[in-house]
Write a protein that holds these residues in place. Structure first.
Motif, PDB file in Angstrom:
ATOM      1  N   GLY A   1       0.811  -1.212   0.000  1.00 27.15           N
ATOM      2  CA  GLY A   1       0.000   0.000   0.000  1.00 27.15           C
ATOM      3  C   GLY A   1       0.842   1.258   0.000  1.00 27.15           C
ATOM      4  N   LEU A   2       1.947   1.251   0.751  1.00 31.99           N
ATOM      5  CA  LEU A   2       2.838   2.416   0.759  1.00 31.99           C
ATOM      6  C   LEU A   2       3.474   2.635  -0.612  1.00 31.99           C
ATOM      7  CD1 LEU A   2       4.657   2.138   4.210  1.00 31.99           C
ATOM      8  CD2 LEU A   2       2.880   3.748   3.541  1.00 31.99           C
ATOM      9  N   LEU A   3       3.862   1.549  -1.262  1.00 34.30           N
ATOM     10  CA  LEU A   3       4.444   1.679  -2.593  1.00 34.30           C
ATOM     11  C   LEU A   3       3.431   2.248  -3.587  1.00 34.30           C
ATOM     12  CD1 LEU A   3       6.467  -1.670  -2.835  1.00 34.30           C
ATOM     13  CD2 LEU A   3       7.385   0.638  -2.610  1.00 34.30           C
ATOM     14  N   LEU A   4       2.196   1.751  -3.524  1.00 35.43           N
ATOM     15  CA  LEU A   4       1.161   2.284  -4.419  1.00 35.43           C
ATOM     16  C   LEU A   4       0.905   3.761  -4.143  1.00 35.43           C
ATOM     17  CD1 LEU A   4      -1.580  -0.490  -4.746  1.00 35.43           C
ATOM     18  CD2 LEU A   4       0.368  -0.001  -6.203  1.00 35.43           C
ATOM     19  N   ALA A   5       0.893   4.137  -2.864  1.00 26.82           N
ATOM     20  CA  ALA A   5       0.663   5.542  -2.515  1.00 26.82           C
ATOM     21  C   ALA A   5       1.774   6.429  -3.065  1.00 26.82           C
ATOM     22  CB  ALA A   5       0.560   5.686  -1.000  1.00 26.82           C
ATOM     23  N   ALA A   6       3.023   5.980  -2.923  1.00 24.47           N
ATOM     24  CA  ALA A   6       4.146   6.775  -3.430  1.00 24.47           C
ATOM     25  C   ALA A   6       4.072   6.933  -4.945  1.00 24.47           C
ATOM     26  CB  ALA A   6       5.468   6.120  -3.022  1.00 24.47           C
ATOM     27  N   ILE A   7       3.783   5.826  -5.633  1.00 18.76           N
ATOM     28  CA  ILE A   7       3.687   5.892  -7.092  1.00 18.76           C
ATOM     29  C   ILE A   7       2.527   6.789  -7.521  1.00 18.76           C
ATOM     30  CG2 ILE A   7       3.214   4.530  -9.163  1.00 18.76           C
ATOM     31  CD1 ILE A   7       4.651   2.191  -7.782  1.00 18.76           C
ATOM     32  N   SER A   8       1.386   6.663  -6.850  1.00 17.61           N
ATOM     33  CA  SER A   8       0.206   7.454  -7.210  1.00 17.61           C
ATOM     34  C   SER A   8       0.452   8.942  -6.996  1.00 17.61           C
ATOM     35  CB  SER A   8      -0.996   6.993  -6.388  1.00 17.61           C
ATOM     36  OG  SER A   8      -1.273   5.626  -6.601  1.00 17.61           O
ATOM     37  N   ILE A   9       1.066   9.297  -5.875  1.00 17.10           N
ATOM     38  CA  ILE A   9       1.330  10.713  -5.594  1.00 17.10           C
ATOM     39  C   ILE A   9       2.308  11.293  -6.609  1.00 17.10           C
ATOM     40  CG2 ILE A   9       2.372  12.287  -3.917  1.00 17.10           C
ATOM     41  CD1 ILE A   9       1.243  10.497  -1.710  1.00 17.10           C
ATOM     42  N   LEU A  10       3.340  10.526  -6.948  1.00 26.95           N
ATOM     43  CA  LEU A  10       4.326  11.016  -7.909  1.00 26.95           C
ATOM     44  C   LEU A  10       3.691  11.303  -9.266  1.00 26.95           C
ATOM     45  CD1 LEU A  10       7.258  11.569  -8.755  1.00 26.95           C
ATOM     46  CD2 LEU A  10       7.498   9.126  -9.231  1.00 26.95           C
ATOM     47  N   PHE A  11       2.928  10.340  -9.784  1.00 24.89           N
ATOM     48  CA  PHE A  11       2.297  10.548 -11.083  1.00 24.89           C
ATOM     49  C   PHE A  11       1.190  11.599 -11.012  1.00 24.89           C
ATOM     50  CE2 PHE A  11       4.336   6.521 -12.064  1.00 24.89           C
ATOM     51  CZ  PHE A  11       4.733   6.720 -13.369  1.00 24.89           C
ATOM     52  N   ALA A  12       0.520  11.710  -9.872  1.00 20.26           N
ATOM     53  CA  ALA A  12      -0.526  12.718  -9.732  1.00 20.26           C
ATOM     54  C   ALA A  12       0.064  14.132  -9.780  1.00 20.26           C
ATOM     55  CB  ALA A  12      -1.287  12.501  -8.421  1.00 20.26           C
ATOM     56  N   ILE A  13       1.227  14.314  -9.170  1.00 23.14           N
ATOM     57  CA  ILE A  13       1.883  15.630  -9.215  1.00 23.14           C
ATOM     58  C   ILE A  13       2.237  15.994 -10.660  1.00 23.14           C
ATOM     59  CG2 ILE A  13       3.965  16.880  -8.543  1.00 23.14           C
ATOM     60  CD1 ILE A  13       3.897  15.370  -5.894  1.00 23.14           C
ATOM     61  N   ILE A  14       2.765  15.018 -11.381  1.00 20.93           N
ATOM     62  CA  ILE A  14       3.140  15.275 -12.780  1.00 20.93           C
ATOM     63  C   ILE A  14       1.906  15.611 -13.618  1.00 20.93           C
ATOM     64  CG2 ILE A  14       4.145  14.240 -14.848  1.00 20.93           C
ATOM     65  CD1 ILE A  14       5.921  12.561 -12.990  1.00 20.93           C
ATOM     66  N   LEU A  15       0.847  14.838 -13.456  1.00 21.03           N
ATOM     67  CA  LEU A  15      -0.367  15.075 -14.251  1.00 21.03           C
ATOM     68  C   LEU A  15      -1.039  16.395 -13.871  1.00 21.03           C
ATOM     69  CD1 LEU A  15      -1.876  11.459 -14.293  1.00 21.03           C
ATOM     70  CD2 LEU A  15      -0.753  12.669 -16.165  1.00 21.03           C
ATOM     71  N   THR A  16      -1.077  16.712 -12.587  1.00 25.11           N
ATOM     72  CA  THR A  16      -1.690  17.980 -12.164  1.00 25.11           C
ATOM     73  C   THR A  16      -0.937  19.164 -12.737  1.00 25.11           C
ATOM     74  OG1 THR A  16      -2.432  16.944 -10.100  1.00 25.11           O
ATOM     75  CG2 THR A  16      -2.378  19.345 -10.171  1.00 25.11           C
ATOM     76  N   PHE A  17       0.389  19.079 -12.698  1.00 27.62           N
ATOM     77  CA  PHE A  17       1.189  20.158 -13.287  1.00 27.62           C
ATOM     78  C   PHE A  17       0.916  20.275 -14.786  1.00 27.62           C
ATOM     79  CE2 PHE A  17       5.066  21.540 -15.480  1.00 27.62           C
ATOM     80  CZ  PHE A  17       5.275  22.773 -14.871  1.00 27.62           C
ATOM     81  N   ALA A  18       0.788  19.135 -15.474  1.00 28.28           N
ATOM     82  CA  ALA A  18       0.526  19.163 -16.911  1.00 28.28           C
ATOM     83  C   ALA A  18      -0.855  19.747 -17.210  1.00 28.28           C
ATOM     84  CB  ALA A  18       0.643  17.751 -17.488  1.00 28.28           C
ATOM     85  N   PHE A  19      -1.862  19.395 -16.408  1.00 27.74           N
ATOM     86  CA  PHE A  19      -3.216  19.895 -16.647  1.00 27.74           C
ATOM     87  C   PHE A  19      -3.312  21.404 -16.435  1.00 27.74           C
ATOM     88  CE2 PHE A  19      -5.056  15.497 -15.414  1.00 27.74           C
ATOM     89  CZ  PHE A  19      -4.753  15.040 -16.679  1.00 27.74           C
ATOM     90  N   HIS A  20      -2.575  21.928 -15.486  1.00 23.97           N
ATOM     91  CA  HIS A  20      -2.691  23.354 -15.144  1.00 23.97           C
ATOM     92  C   HIS A  20      -1.578  24.192 -15.761  1.00 23.97           C
ATOM     93  CE1 HIS A  20      -5.955  23.040 -12.155  1.00 23.97           C
ATOM     94  NE2 HIS A  20      -5.441  21.845 -11.891  1.00 23.97           N
ATOM     95  N   TYR A  21      -0.721  23.556 -16.561  1.00 26.79           N
ATOM     96  CA  TYR A  21       0.395  24.307 -17.135  1.00 26.79           C
ATOM     97  C   TYR A  21      -0.092  25.409 -18.076  1.00 26.79           C
ATOM     98  CZ  TYR A  21       4.691  25.257 -19.730  1.00 26.79           C
ATOM     99  OH  TYR A  21       5.768  25.872 -20.314  1.00 26.79           O
ATOM    100  N   ARG A  22      -1.144  25.108 -18.825  1.00 24.54           N
ATOM    101  CA  ARG A  22      -1.663  26.064 -19.789  1.00 24.54           C
ATOM    102  C   ARG A  22      -2.874  26.836 -19.255  1.00 24.54           C
ATOM    103  NH1 ARG A  22       0.512  25.580 -24.767  1.00 24.54           N
ATOM    104  NH2 ARG A  22       1.735  23.710 -25.236  1.00 24.54           N
ATOM    105  N   ASP A  23      -3.035  26.833 -17.958  1.00 22.24           N
ATOM    106  CA  ASP A  23      -4.140  27.613 -17.384  1.00 22.24           C
ATOM    107  C   ASP A  23      -3.998  29.090 -17.747  1.00 22.24           C
ATOM    108  OD1 ASP A  23      -5.330  25.458 -16.302  1.00 22.24           O
ATOM    109  OD2 ASP A  23      -4.820  25.885 -14.223  1.00 22.24           O
ATOM    110  N   ARG A  24      -5.113  29.683 -18.092  1.00 25.24           N
ATOM    111  CA  ARG A  24      -5.105  31.105 -18.421  1.00 25.24           C
ATOM    112  C   ARG A  24      -4.869  31.919 -17.153  1.00 25.24           C
ATOM    113  NH1 ARG A  24      -9.136  34.854 -18.135  1.00 25.24           N
ATOM    114  NH2 ARG A  24     -10.609  33.190 -17.583  1.00 25.24           N
TER     115      ARG A  24
END
Length: 298
Positions: A70-93
């Motif tokens: 569970g800890l490994l899944l949490a670490a992987i999920s948080i890492l990819f979530a940070i990357i995806l969130t940054f990508a989604f909001h990178y082009r925010d107006r």
């Protein structure tokens, strides 16, 4: 309060709400990724890798409620979530603050930007306009700066993901995918070799009995005693189990080293060097010999 303070205050409020939207999106993506990985048994697959297999039975937290997987899944999920969130909001107006405030508060339409542009001009008209704007600004509710439709949509999605996440983890629901299936899928991907699941040293060098005789050249070094005859005597050349010192005669390990015998004393005397030769100056032979004879006698 002057107009500069009002604009700075509204800007801080808008930035705070923008951060809240990003945190909600990060939470939604993290929970979604964790749930998907859990359903696919990725945590079980990770614990089969040699890097993490020692932690397969480890638990953490109160009463051991959190597993290592569970800890490994949490670490992987948080890492990819940070990357995806940054990508989604990178082009925010980027929010143009003054038009955004005027959109939220129609009573300030055109007045706020005019007063802000002429804040350094002092006359009857500009001062009257500035007074009216500041009077309205003092009665503004900052909560109206929230994008309510966006917030409601995000909160609804967060609630649905949270319910799904809780259900999957409480029931420990998984699909029929096993770590072996994942290994097989990885092996089928071209140009990717799974170093974690490669051939182990035990498989490269099988122990006795695990593999057949290859060519009949295998030899049992620790099996039956091998006897040879050397000068009429039988010598045991078998290798004892665990020995790494080579072949030894049977029974030699019990023998004692020979006793040391000192050499006999002898009288110390003068011995001439075999390399000695006489080459004395002509005419001085007798004088030099007499000198050295006297030196030797002292």
């Amino acid at each position: 309060m002057d107009i500069d303070n009002f604009v700075e205050k509204q800007e801080a409020t808008v930035n705070k709400y923008q951060r809240i939207y990003k945190i909600i999106d990060l939470t939604i993506i993290t929970l979604t990724l964790f749930t998907i990985l859990k359903i696919l048994s990725i945590d079980l697959f990770l614990l089969t890798l040699r890097t993490f297999e020692l932690y397969a039975d480890s638990t953490y937290g109160p009463s051991g409620m959190i597993s290592a997987g569970g800890l490994l899944l949490a670490a992987i999920s948080i890492l990819f979530a940070i990357i995806l969130t940054f990508a989604f909001h990178y082009r925010d107006r980027k929010v143009v603050l003054i038009p955004f405030i005027e959109e939220r508060f129609p009573v300030l339409q055109e007045k706020l930007r005019t007063a802000f542009d002429n804040r350094d001009v002092h006359n009857i008209i500009s001062d009257d306009l500035m007074g009216n704007v500041l009077d309205v600004a003092s009665k503004i509710d900052n909560s109206k700066l929230i994008e309510k439709k966006r917030l409601k949509r995000s909160m609804t999605l967060l609630l649905a993901v949270l319910v799904m996440f809780t259900t999957i983890n409480v029931l420990d629901y998984r699909t029929g995918v096993t770590p072996e299936d994942i290994n097989s899928f990885i092996d089928e991907i071209p140009l990717i070799s799974s170093g974690e699941n490669g051939t182990s040293p035990d498989e490269q060098f099988p122990l006795e009995g695990e593999a057949g005789d290859t060519g009949g050249n295998s030899e049992d070094l620790v099996g039956e005693t091998a006897i040879i005859v050397v000068e009429g005597e039988e010598v045991d050349l078998s290798l004892p189990p665990g020995a790494g010192t080579g072949f030894t005669e049977s029974g030699d390990e019990e023998s004692l080293p020979p006793e040391f015998e000192s050499s006999s004393a002898y009288e110390v005397g003068r011995i001439s060097s075999p390399a000695y030769y006489e080459q004395l100056p002509e005419g001085y032979e007798s004088i030099i010999k007499e000198y050295f004879e006297q030196m030797a006698s002292n």
